[in-house]
Scaffold this motif. Structure first.
Motif, PDB file in Angstrom:
ATOM      1  N   PRO A  54       0.820  -1.200   0.000  1.00 47.97           N
ATOM      2  CA  PRO A  54       0.000   0.000   0.000  1.00 47.97           C
ATOM      3  C   PRO A  54       0.862   1.261   0.000  1.00 47.97           C
ATOM      4  O   PRO A  54       1.799   1.356   0.786  1.00 47.97           O
ATOM      5  N   ASP A  55       0.514   2.157  -0.867  1.00 45.10           N
ATOM      6  CA  ASP A  55       1.067   3.507  -0.806  1.00 45.10           C
ATOM      7  C   ASP A  55       2.582   3.552  -0.809  1.00 45.10           C
ATOM      8  O   ASP A  55       3.166   4.463  -0.280  1.00 45.10           O
ATOM      9  N   ARG A  56       3.152   2.531  -1.369  1.00 42.63           N
ATOM     10  CA  ARG A  56       4.606   2.614  -1.494  1.00 42.63           C
ATOM     11  C   ARG A  56       4.909   3.293  -2.810  1.00 42.63           C
ATOM     12  O   ARG A  56       4.766   2.695  -3.855  1.00 42.63           O
ATOM     13  N   PRO A  57       5.293   4.535  -2.762  1.00 44.69           N
ATOM     14  CA  PRO A  57       5.611   5.187  -4.023  1.00 44.69           C
ATOM     15  C   PRO A  57       6.838   4.536  -4.630  1.00 44.69           C
ATOM     16  O   PRO A  57       7.694   4.070  -3.874  1.00 44.69           O
ATOM     17  N   TYR A 185     -11.147   9.925   0.437  1.00 45.66           N
ATOM     18  CA  TYR A 185     -12.516  10.020  -0.081  1.00 45.66           C
ATOM     19  C   TYR A 185     -12.697   9.218  -1.356  1.00 45.66           C
ATOM     20  O   TYR A 185     -13.790   9.146  -1.915  1.00 45.66           O
ATOM     21  N   PHE A 186     -11.602   8.625  -1.813  1.00 47.47           N
ATOM     22  CA  PHE A 186     -11.709   7.750  -2.987  1.00 47.47           C
ATOM     23  C   PHE A 186     -10.473   6.870  -3.006  1.00 47.47           C
ATOM     24  O   PHE A 186      -9.425   7.252  -2.490  1.00 47.47           O
ATOM     25  N   GLU A 187     -10.620   5.691  -3.580  1.00 48.66           N
ATOM     26  CA  GLU A 187      -9.449   4.842  -3.697  1.00 48.66           C
ATOM     27  C   GLU A 187      -9.261   4.413  -5.149  1.00 48.66           C
ATOM     28  O   GLU A 187     -10.119   3.765  -5.737  1.00 48.66           O
ATOM     29  N   ALA A 188      -8.135   4.829  -5.691  1.00 46.17           N
ATOM     30  CA  ALA A 188      -7.848   4.518  -7.092  1.00 46.17           C
ATOM     31  C   ALA A 188      -6.594   3.660  -7.155  1.00 46.17           C
ATOM     32  O   ALA A 188      -5.993   3.348  -6.131  1.00 46.17           O
ATOM     33  N   GLY A 189      -6.215   3.273  -8.349  1.00 49.42           N
ATOM     34  CA  GLY A 189      -4.987   2.505  -8.537  1.00 49.42           C
ATOM     35  C   GLY A 189      -4.493   2.665  -9.956  1.00 49.42           C
ATOM     36  O   GLY A 189      -5.264   3.013 -10.852  1.00 49.42           O
ATOM     37  N   ALA A 220       2.984   7.007 -12.449  1.00 51.92           N
ATOM     38  CA  ALA A 220       2.899   6.003 -13.511  1.00 51.92           C
ATOM     39  C   ALA A 220       4.207   5.957 -14.294  1.00 51.92           C
ATOM     40  O   ALA A 220       4.704   4.871 -14.625  1.00 51.92           O
ATOM     41  N   GLU A 221       4.794   7.123 -14.552  1.00 52.09           N
ATOM     42  CA  GLU A 221       6.050   7.147 -15.302  1.00 52.09           C
ATOM     43  C   GLU A 221       7.130   6.393 -14.528  1.00 52.09           C
ATOM     44  O   GLU A 221       7.842   5.550 -15.084  1.00 52.09           O
ATOM     45  N   PHE A 278      -2.469  -2.021 -10.170  1.00 53.43           N
ATOM     46  CA  PHE A 278      -1.252  -2.574  -9.561  1.00 53.43           C
ATOM     47  C   PHE A 278      -0.636  -1.634  -8.521  1.00 53.43           C
ATOM     48  O   PHE A 278       0.482  -1.837  -8.098  1.00 53.43           O
ATOM     49  N   THR A 279      -1.383  -0.602  -8.150  1.00 52.73           N
ATOM     50  CA  THR A 279      -0.993   0.202  -6.991  1.00 52.73           C
ATOM     51  C   THR A 279      -2.276   0.585  -6.266  1.00 52.73           C
ATOM     52  O   THR A 279      -3.370   0.400  -6.790  1.00 52.73           O
TER      53      THR A 279
END
Lengths: 339, 471
Positions: A54-57, A185-189, A220-221, A278-279
């Motif tokens: 989770p949330d690992r940039p 307030y939202f969860e995206a990936g 994403a890049e 995938f994230t």
């Protein structure tokens, strides 16, 4: 939308699953925030594989900070409880001004965009800002919207140029040191967007020999550079430019937040999201670290925004802006608190 | 009148050293030898010498006339090329460049107006594209020689339909309320900046280079003609001095007439070419410099206007490396080149400053002065529009940029109009100066030929008169 639904729905079904496990989460929260964080991570979901990190940039972007923050940043999305001082100096400042200053996007379809026909800003993020203005100032219209570019979001909050940023902003360990976030307030990936019928099936080796487009400087890049899967990368100034390149046949796939990608798919029915996210990217409202009362106040607004089941304002906004692009969601993501 | 004969008879002295003679068939060899002997014998007698002198004078004068006619005709044709071919092609190339930049700017304006795109804006865009296509066809026909020009034209022909396709995609998406339209328009704008405008600029530079070389050809001094003329005059002088010393007669009418004709041609040539040269030089100052600077200023203002529009279209979607809005930064850059920073007078070296310096009369200076004033007004309005947009009032900022009155668009239109006036003025100045220059050469080639023949006849008659004294 036929073949595309599966991919698009996956994260939302995940959200639903997670929402159903809210009692468990609440209990865990009461037991302690560290435990809650662990529980949130471990709740089994259909996208469990993606949630293991989770949330690992990606290291390429925020590598140096990772070692330090990893220990005390188990759950960056945990925010402050909407209790106690909800009308402190920050809220008073806004009331004295009579306007809420909100930094938003003008180019993200269904999130924050300016309708060329009406000249009005609208979208999911914009509705949320109106709800916050209504709670603080009693009038949803008392907002000054400032278009803030992606890389100016944090400076705009830090300098006090804006009170809040509601601009598809991902909560992560690095950012919580610079700005305060509301609850998610939202969860995206991150997901892959391709023309329907493309041989690219997911963020995997089916990308071999393909040309992939991402926005410059986006997570994403960094992700594509880290795991190119044999693809070549084209970066463009804005995520929407990727859809132009995709339509013109200059690239084979776009890697993007699925929330933004869903906005792109809504503008072009012949593209679809494929594979699983995938994230994990929880979106939060960003505020100045000093504006503790405002953070609590916004979290209160979010509590109200989420409540009401299928008729909650959140669900209504979701139905209005996002359902057609992302499919059905059962409920908003559950709030997590650290105090 | 049969005296010119010697000229013909003496003409072959050039092959005097005739060692190949023995190898020749006997009769030829004998004929040569006889001719040579006659010449040697002639050179020892006064009539013979006179014949040789007459022949040489006639030859020199005819050569002078021929070289003058030939060199002047070459310069007149180069001057014709300047006026009728290379300058129009260079002006057309500038017009292609301007039409494309104007189309891009207009597309962005229409886009900002959205579904309410005014008909005039749409028509202006279509006119620009039609004009550019039409001029490209014309340029392709006119520029048969140059490889650079041809490849630039090919690039433009390939990129133009792609560009218009992107603009239509932008428009269609925009009318549906989709932000994708803005992304298409920015992409179209990038193609314009990265492909079309550089190619149009290359074409313009190539055509202007040819204009420069035509100018060079037209202005180069006719040294060969001047040299033969001086030589002919010197020979005439010597012949007359010889005649005076031998006969004590001051005047030989024939030789005098020949001298007169030669002097007239020589003076005509020097003065005519000098006048043509100065006319062409002044036309070049207007043509290649004034027009060029004004064209650049006009295109610079178009690009600044395009940037201004795109700042509102992009709404912060594209940033520079230091995080500034890329289009606003490009606008500032363009304005810096056009007029420089600050207020009032343009910065030294900026395009409008140079255009004003190059304008050499009030009629030319007035529109440039007006344009300077309006660009400053435009800058003020632009700051106001930016402040409004940055303050969060996008919908109020848009009319400040594309509105009918009090907008930056109004200022831009005025600037564009004034620069067009200045261009028209300089173009007519150019045309006049070039025509004057070209006019100075008219009749010179024919006149030189006729006068030289008359001079040759005079010389032959003059010598013939002396010869007759030996009969």
């Amino acid at each position: 939308m036929t073949g595309g639904d599966r991919g698009v729905n996956a994260p939302l079904r995940a959200l639903g699953t997670r929402a159903r496990s809210r009692p468990l989460l609440a209990a865990a929260t009461a037991a302690g925030c560290a435990l809650a964080a662990t529980a949130a991570v471990l709740v089994p979901t259909q996208t469990g594989a993606a949630r293991e990190r989770p949330d690992r940039p990606p290291a390429a972007v925020e590598g140096p900070a990772r070692g330090v923050s990893a220990t005390k940043c188990a759950n960056p999305a945990a925010s402050l409880r909407p209790t106690g001082d909800l009308d402190g100096p920050a809220v008073q400042r806004i009331k004295a001004r009579g306007k809420l200053i909100a930094g938003v996007d003008q180019n993200s379809y269904r999130w924050g965009y300016r309708n060329p026909a009406t000249g009005e800003l609208s979208g999911f993020d914009i509705d949320l800002v109106h709800a916050i203005a209504k709670d603080i100032l009693g009038d949803p219209g008392k907002v000054m919207f400032l278009a803030i570019p992606t890389n100016r979001r944090i400076p705009a909050v830090q300098s006090g140029k804006v009170d809040i940023i509601a601009r598809t902003m991902t909560i992560n360990c690095d950012r919580i040191k610079q700005v305060a976030f509301s609850t998610a307030y939202f969860e995206a990936g991150q997901q892959v967007l391709v023309p329907k019928g493309s041989p690219v099936k997911a963020f995997d080796d089916s990308l071999k020999g393909k040309k992939v487009c991402t926005a410059e400087g986006s997570t994403a890049e960094a992700k594509v550079r880290e795991e190119p899967h044999g693809s070549t990368l084209l970066t463009v100034p804005n995520h929407l430019d990727c859809l132009v390149r995709l339509q013109l046949g200059q690239v084979d796939a776009v890697v993007n937040d699925n929330a933004l990608a869903a906005g792109q798919a809504a503008q072009d029915p012949s593209v679809e999201l494929v594979g699983k996210p995938f994230t994990t990217e929880p979106y939060g409202v960003a505020m100045n670290l000093k504006d503790v009362d405002l953070v609590r106040r916004v979290n209160k607004v979010l509590e109200d925004y989420r409540s009401g089941g299928a008729n909650s304002p959140w669900m209504q906004a979701y139905q209005h802006w996002l359902a057609s692009g992302l499919g059905g969601a059962d409920a908003p993501p559950a709030p997590e608190y650290r105090d | 009148m049969s005296h010119p004969q010697p000229a013909g008879a003496v003409a072959p002295p050039t092959p005097v050293p005739s060692p190949p003679a023995p190898a020749q068939p006997p009769e030829r060899s004998v004929a040569w030898r006889e001719a040579l002997d006659r010449l040697r014998a002639a050179a020892t007698t006064e009539p013979g010498r006179l014949r040789i002198i007459g022949a040489v004078l006639a030859l020199l004068l005819v050569a002078f006339g021929t070289v003058t006619a030939w060199q002047v005709a070459a310069r007149a044709s180069a001057a014709d090329d300047v006026v009728h071919r290379s300058q129009p092609l260079s002006a057309d190339a500038a017009d292609i460049y301007r039409s494309l930049a104007d189309a891009d700017t207009t597309a962005a304006s229409g886009f900002l107006a959205g579904g309410q795109e005014p008909r005039a804006v749409r028509q202006r865009y279509e006119k620009d594209i039609a004009r550019a296509s039409e001029l490209l066809v014309k340029a392709a026909a006119g520029t048969a020689g140059s490889d650079t020009s041809r490849s630039r034209i090919a690039e433009l022909n390939a990129a133009l339909p792609q560009y218009t396709g992107l603009v239509e995609a932008a428009r269609a998406n925009n009318r549906q309320g989709l932000p994708l339209g803005g992304a298409y328009l920015r992409y179209a704008g990038d193609r314009m900046r990265d492909d079309l405008l550089p190619a149009a600029r290359g074409l313009y530079e190539s055509e202007t280079g040819r204009l420069g070389s035509d100018y060079g050809d037209a202005k180069s001094w006719p040294w060969a003609a001047l040299g033969t003329g001086v030589l002919a005059l010197a020979a005439l002088g010597r012949a007359q001095r010889r005649s005076f010393l031998r006969t004590n007669r001051v005047f030989n009418h024939g030789l005098l007439a020949a001298t007169g004709a030669t002097t007239v041609v020589l003076l005509w040539l020097a003065v005519g070419h000098g006048v043509a040269r100065s006319g062409l030089e002044s036309s070049s100052a207007h043509g290649a410099e004034s027009l060029q600077v004004l064209n650049e200023a006009r295109i610079g203002s178009l690009q600044a206007r395009g940037d201004e529009n795109l700042t509102l279209v992009a709404r912060g979607a594209v940033l520079t490396k230091n995080g500034d809005d890329a289009y606003e930064a490009s606008y500032r850059d363009g304005m810096g080149k056009l007029i420089g920073g600050g207020q009032g007078a343009p910065a030294p070296g900026s395009l409008l400053d140079r255009a004003r310096d190059l304008a050499d009369d009030t009629a030319g200076r007035a529109p440039v002065e007006a344009a300077i004033k309006d660009v400053r007004e435009w800058q003020r309005r632009h700051s106001g529009a930016r402040a409004t947009d940055d303050g969060g009032y996008y919908d109020q900022a848009v009319p400040k940029v594309i509105g009918e009155t009090g907008s930056t668009g109004e200022s831009f239109d005025r600037v564009d109009d004034e620069l067009r006036q200045a261009l028209d003025h300089e173009q007519s100045e150019f045309r006049q100066a070039a025509d004057d220059g070209r006019g100075a050469l008219s009749g010179l080639a024919e006149g030189a030929a006729v006068l030289a023949v008359l001079g040759a006849a005079g010389a032959v008659l003059g010598i013939g008169r002396r010869l007759s004294e030996y009969r």
